[in-house]
Design a protein around this motif. Structure first.
Motif, PDB file in Angstrom:
ATOM      1  N   ASN A  49       0.871  -1.174   0.000  1.00 16.66           N
ATOM      2  CA  ASN A  49       0.000   0.000   0.000  1.00 16.66           C
ATOM      3  C   ASN A  49       0.906   1.220   0.000  1.00 16.66           C
ATOM      4  O   ASN A  49       1.520   1.554   1.010  1.00 16.66           O
ATOM      5  CB  ASN A  49      -0.904  -0.007   1.237  1.00 16.66           C
ATOM      6  CG  ASN A  49      -1.917   1.128   1.221  1.00 16.66           C
ATOM      7  OD1 ASN A  49      -1.719   2.152   0.572  1.00 16.66           O
ATOM      8  ND2 ASN A  49      -3.016   0.956   1.958  1.00 16.66           N
ATOM      9  N   PHE A  50       0.985   1.881  -1.154  1.00 14.32           N
ATOM     10  CA  PHE A  50       1.908   3.005  -1.295  1.00 14.32           C
ATOM     11  C   PHE A  50       1.303   4.329  -0.826  1.00 14.32           C
ATOM     12  O   PHE A  50       1.956   5.362  -0.901  1.00 14.32           O
ATOM     13  CB  PHE A  50       2.368   3.126  -2.745  1.00 14.32           C
ATOM     14  CG  PHE A  50       3.203   1.970  -3.207  1.00 14.32           C
ATOM     15  CD1 PHE A  50       4.482   1.782  -2.723  1.00 14.32           C
ATOM     16  CD2 PHE A  50       2.703   1.044  -4.113  1.00 14.32           C
ATOM     17  CE1 PHE A  50       5.262   0.716  -3.133  1.00 14.32           C
ATOM     18  CE2 PHE A  50       3.463  -0.034  -4.534  1.00 14.32           C
ATOM     19  CZ  PHE A  50       4.751  -0.198  -4.038  1.00 14.32           C
TER      20      PHE A  50
ATOM     21  N   GLY B 123      -5.194   7.536  -1.544  1.00 12.78           N
ATOM     22  CA  GLY B 123      -6.155   7.671  -0.460  1.00 12.78           C
ATOM     23  C   GLY B 123      -6.957   6.412  -0.201  1.00 12.78           C
ATOM     24  O   GLY B 123      -6.402   5.315  -0.029  1.00 12.78           O
ATOM     25  N   ASN B 124      -8.285   6.563  -0.184  1.00  9.21           N
ATOM     26  CA  ASN B 124      -9.170   5.431   0.104  1.00  9.21           C
ATOM     27  C   ASN B 124      -9.056   4.329  -0.940  1.00  9.21           C
ATOM     28  O   ASN B 124      -9.277   3.153  -0.641  1.00  9.21           O
ATOM     29  CB  ASN B 124     -10.620   5.905   0.196  1.00  9.21           C
ATOM     30  CG  ASN B 124     -10.871   6.763   1.422  1.00  9.21           C
ATOM     31  OD1 ASN B 124     -10.151   6.654   2.405  1.00  9.21           O
ATOM     32  ND2 ASN B 124     -11.878   7.624   1.351  1.00  9.21           N
TER      33      ASN B 124
ATOM     34  N   SER C 227      -7.405   4.058 -10.729  1.00  5.06           N
ATOM     35  CA  SER C 227      -7.892   5.244 -11.443  1.00  5.06           C
ATOM     36  C   SER C 227      -6.782   5.958 -12.204  1.00  5.06           C
ATOM     37  O   SER C 227      -7.037   6.630 -13.206  1.00  5.06           O
ATOM     38  CB  SER C 227      -8.543   6.220 -10.456  1.00  5.06           C
ATOM     39  OG  SER C 227      -7.617   6.653  -9.477  1.00  5.06           O
ATOM     40  N   SER C 228      -5.539   5.804 -11.755  1.00  8.83           N
ATOM     41  CA  SER C 228      -4.428   6.466 -12.448  1.00  8.83           C
ATOM     42  C   SER C 228      -4.191   5.866 -13.833  1.00  8.83           C
ATOM     43  O   SER C 228      -3.545   6.489 -14.680  1.00  8.83           O
ATOM     44  CB  SER C 228      -3.147   6.383 -11.618  1.00  8.83           C
ATOM     45  OG  SER C 228      -2.704   5.042 -11.487  1.00  8.83           O
ATOM     46  N   ASN C 229      -4.719   4.660 -14.063  1.00  9.73           N
ATOM     47  CA  ASN C 229      -4.559   4.050 -15.383  1.00  9.73           C
ATOM     48  C   ASN C 229      -5.326   4.812 -16.462  1.00  9.73           C
ATOM     49  O   ASN C 229      -5.060   4.652 -17.656  1.00  9.73           O
ATOM     50  CB  ASN C 229      -5.035   2.598 -15.364  1.00  9.73           C
ATOM     51  CG  ASN C 229      -4.089   1.686 -14.597  1.00  9.73           C
ATOM     52  OD1 ASN C 229      -2.912   1.997 -14.446  1.00  9.73           O
ATOM     53  ND2 ASN C 229      -4.597   0.569 -14.108  1.00  9.73           N
ATOM     54  N   ALA C 230      -6.307   5.621 -16.048  1.00  7.92           N
ATOM     55  CA  ALA C 230      -7.103   6.377 -17.016  1.00  7.92           C
ATOM     56  C   ALA C 230      -6.420   7.679 -17.420  1.00  7.92           C
ATOM     57  O   ALA C 230      -6.809   8.314 -18.398  1.00  7.92           O
ATOM     58  CB  ALA C 230      -8.481   6.670 -16.436  1.00  7.92           C
TER      59      ALA C 230
ATOM     60  N   ASP D  83      -8.785   0.392  -0.233  1.00  7.16           N
ATOM     61  CA  ASP D  83      -9.748  -0.565  -0.782  1.00  7.16           C
ATOM     62  C   ASP D  83      -9.045  -1.681  -1.557  1.00  7.16           C
ATOM     63  O   ASP D  83      -9.482  -2.840  -1.529  1.00  7.16           O
ATOM     64  CB  ASP D  83     -10.748   0.156  -1.694  1.00  7.16           C
ATOM     65  CG  ASP D  83     -11.699   1.066  -0.914  1.00  7.16           C
ATOM     66  OD1 ASP D  83     -11.816   0.875   0.313  1.00  7.16           O
ATOM     67  OD2 ASP D  83     -12.302   1.961  -1.527  1.00  7.16           O
ATOM     68  N   ASP D  84      -7.960  -1.341  -2.252  1.00 12.39           N
ATOM     69  CA  ASP D  84      -7.157  -2.370  -2.928  1.00 12.39           C
ATOM     70  C   ASP D  84      -6.657  -3.383  -1.909  1.00 12.39           C
ATOM     71  O   ASP D  84      -6.716  -4.602  -2.118  1.00 12.39           O
ATOM     72  CB  ASP D  84      -5.956  -1.737  -3.640  1.00 12.39           C
ATOM     73  CG  ASP D  84      -6.346  -0.851  -4.808  1.00 12.39           C
ATOM     74  OD1 ASP D  84      -7.517  -0.913  -5.226  1.00 12.39           O
ATOM     75  OD2 ASP D  84      -5.484  -0.091  -5.280  1.00 12.39           O
TER      76      ASP D  84
END
Length: 436
Positions: free
Chosen positions: A51-52, A56-57, A182-185, A61-62
């Motif tokens: 968990n880097f 945030g959340n 989400s960063s993949n988008a 959740d990952d």
């Protein structure tokens, strides 16, 4: 997909079946599919998740998904949280490089402490193609154009035979839960921009793009092998190794139209990066030179002389205190107490801990050093050992010694000293790993 992976492991990665594995799992679709496949194949593995704290959340959740998946499948797992932003700032690294260093430093620590043999990651064929394109756009030699290697030391990537589409189909058909980063988008990163903008066009132009890429990689690897063979053959004709330098005969070298490629191949490991200056040195006046951090390349009439810089010739000693479980400089070693001896290799040794005198030291070898090779009764000069092993000057320049009170314990990565071996009277065993 399960059968295809099983066949691939049986044929090409059979060593995984009897080993203890760490699966690097982010919670994304690729790594969650890897968990399911390894579970179905009944491999001996545990999951490791980082968990880097960058999203945030979402990051939390990952982590929760990974925990739930492992608990549902009775899979052992390891978790760690990192303040990646602070670490990157303190070490003046990009976020990506900081996360990579934190991740793999911890992975190797877990391997050492818990007896794992390999780390498995979920890189797939599309990832390899993206890496190819990134290196292509930045400029690269053959090494950068052969994609992601299936195995690199202790890291194995068994899913490189699968496309992203195959992985997505398997996940959907088997109701595998995963988290989307989400960063993949975002097109902030080059890899994402290639993935979103360029690859769809290439796949439209050639629906068999991934299959064509696989064939290209095979051809490039064969070409790389030919280059390596040619480089070695020309080196044997052009170079002569003396006690503290290598002499390159320029008259012989310039008979080849590819002399720049050969120089790049031979000098890269000596730290040279200003290649225009190196190539210009061929036609420069005698006495001109180019320096790397560790070596000097001198033009001397019709020859190049390669030798260490004087300021680096003084002996530097790196101490290792009692109880210290790892060192990072000048090379990566880990230490742990074990109860028995597993399979030994040139990169792993087992010694009688009570025979050691701390602090241990790491230093370069020097003329006059001797040791007692493992399995032998008599002493042998280190220089004679190198000669018998037919090590080149390049190989010898990279050798380090692990010593106890000036006695050689290990020619690191080559040969253990017999005086520190395990015997019937040994009560404390120390395992020492060299991680390249």
């Amino acid at each position: 997909m399960l059968q295809k992976l099983q066949n691939h492991i049986n044929t090409n990665l059979s060593f995984l079946k009897e080993k203890k594995l760490l699966l690097a799992v982010s919670g994304g679709i690729d790594s969650m599919v890897l968990v399911r496949l390894c579970h179905q194949l009944q491999l001996n593995f545990a999951v490791v998740h980082c968990n880097f704290q960058l999203r945030g959340n979402e990051s939390d959740d990952d982590e929760m998904l990974v925990i739930q998946t492992c608990q549902d499948g009775y899979i052992p797992y390891f978790l760690n949280s990192f303040n990646t932003l602070e670490f990157a700032k303190e070490n003046k690294l990009s976020i990506q490089l900081a996360a990579r260093k934190l991740r793999y430093d911890w992975f190797y620590k877990l391997m050492n402490e818990n007896g794992f043999d390999y780390i498995l990651t979920a890189h797939h064929l599309d990832d390899s193609l993206e890496t190819f394109l990134i290196n292509f756009t930045r400029g690269s030699g053959l090494d950068g154009l052969i994609g992601i290697p299936e195995q690199n030391d202790k890291i194995v990537r068994p899913l490189l035979i699968f496309s992203r589409n195959e992985i997505e189909t398997f996940a959907q058909e088997n109701n595998i839960a995963w988290r989307e980063d989400s960063s993949n988008a975002s097109d902030k990163y080059l890899r994402n921009k290639l993935r979103h903008d360029l690859l769809p066009i290439l796949k439209e132009l050639n629906p068999s793009l991934l299959s064509s890429f696989e064939n290209t990689i095979k051809n490039l690897k064969q070409s790389q092998s030919l280059v390596d063979d040619a480089s070695k053959m020309v080196y044997e004709k052009v170079a002569s190794e003396q006690e503290n330098q290598i002499v390159f005969d320029l008259d012989l070298l310039l008979k080849s139209q590819n002399h720049q490629a050969y120089l790049f191949s031979w000098l890269s490991d000596f730290g040279f990066t200003d290649w225009d200056s190196v190539y210009d040195l061929v036609s420069a006046q005698s006495g001109k030179q180019v320096m790397s951090n560790s070596h000097v390349l001198l033009k001397n009439r019709n020859a190049f002389l390669l030798f260490p810089r004087k300021e680096n010739s003084e002996e530097v000693i790196y101490p290792i205190d009692k109880g210290q479980n790892e060192v990072k400089v000048p090379l990566n070693l880990t230490f742990c107490n074990v109860s028995d001896i597993s399979v030994q290799s040139t990169n792993v040794i087992f010694v009688d801990a009570e025979k050691l005198q701390f602090p241990l030291t790491i230093r370069k070898w020097k003329e006059g050093d001797f040791f007692q090779p493992f399995g032998m009764n008599g002493k042998k000069k280190v220089s004679k050992f190198f000669k018998d092993e037919k090590l080149s000057l390049l190989e010898k320049s990279g050798i380090w010694l692990l010593c106890s009170n000036d006695k050689i314990v290990w020619i690191i990565g080559k040969r253990q000293d017999d005086r520190f071996k395990i015997t019937e009277t040994t009560t404390k065993i120390l395992q020492i790993n060299y991680i390249k």
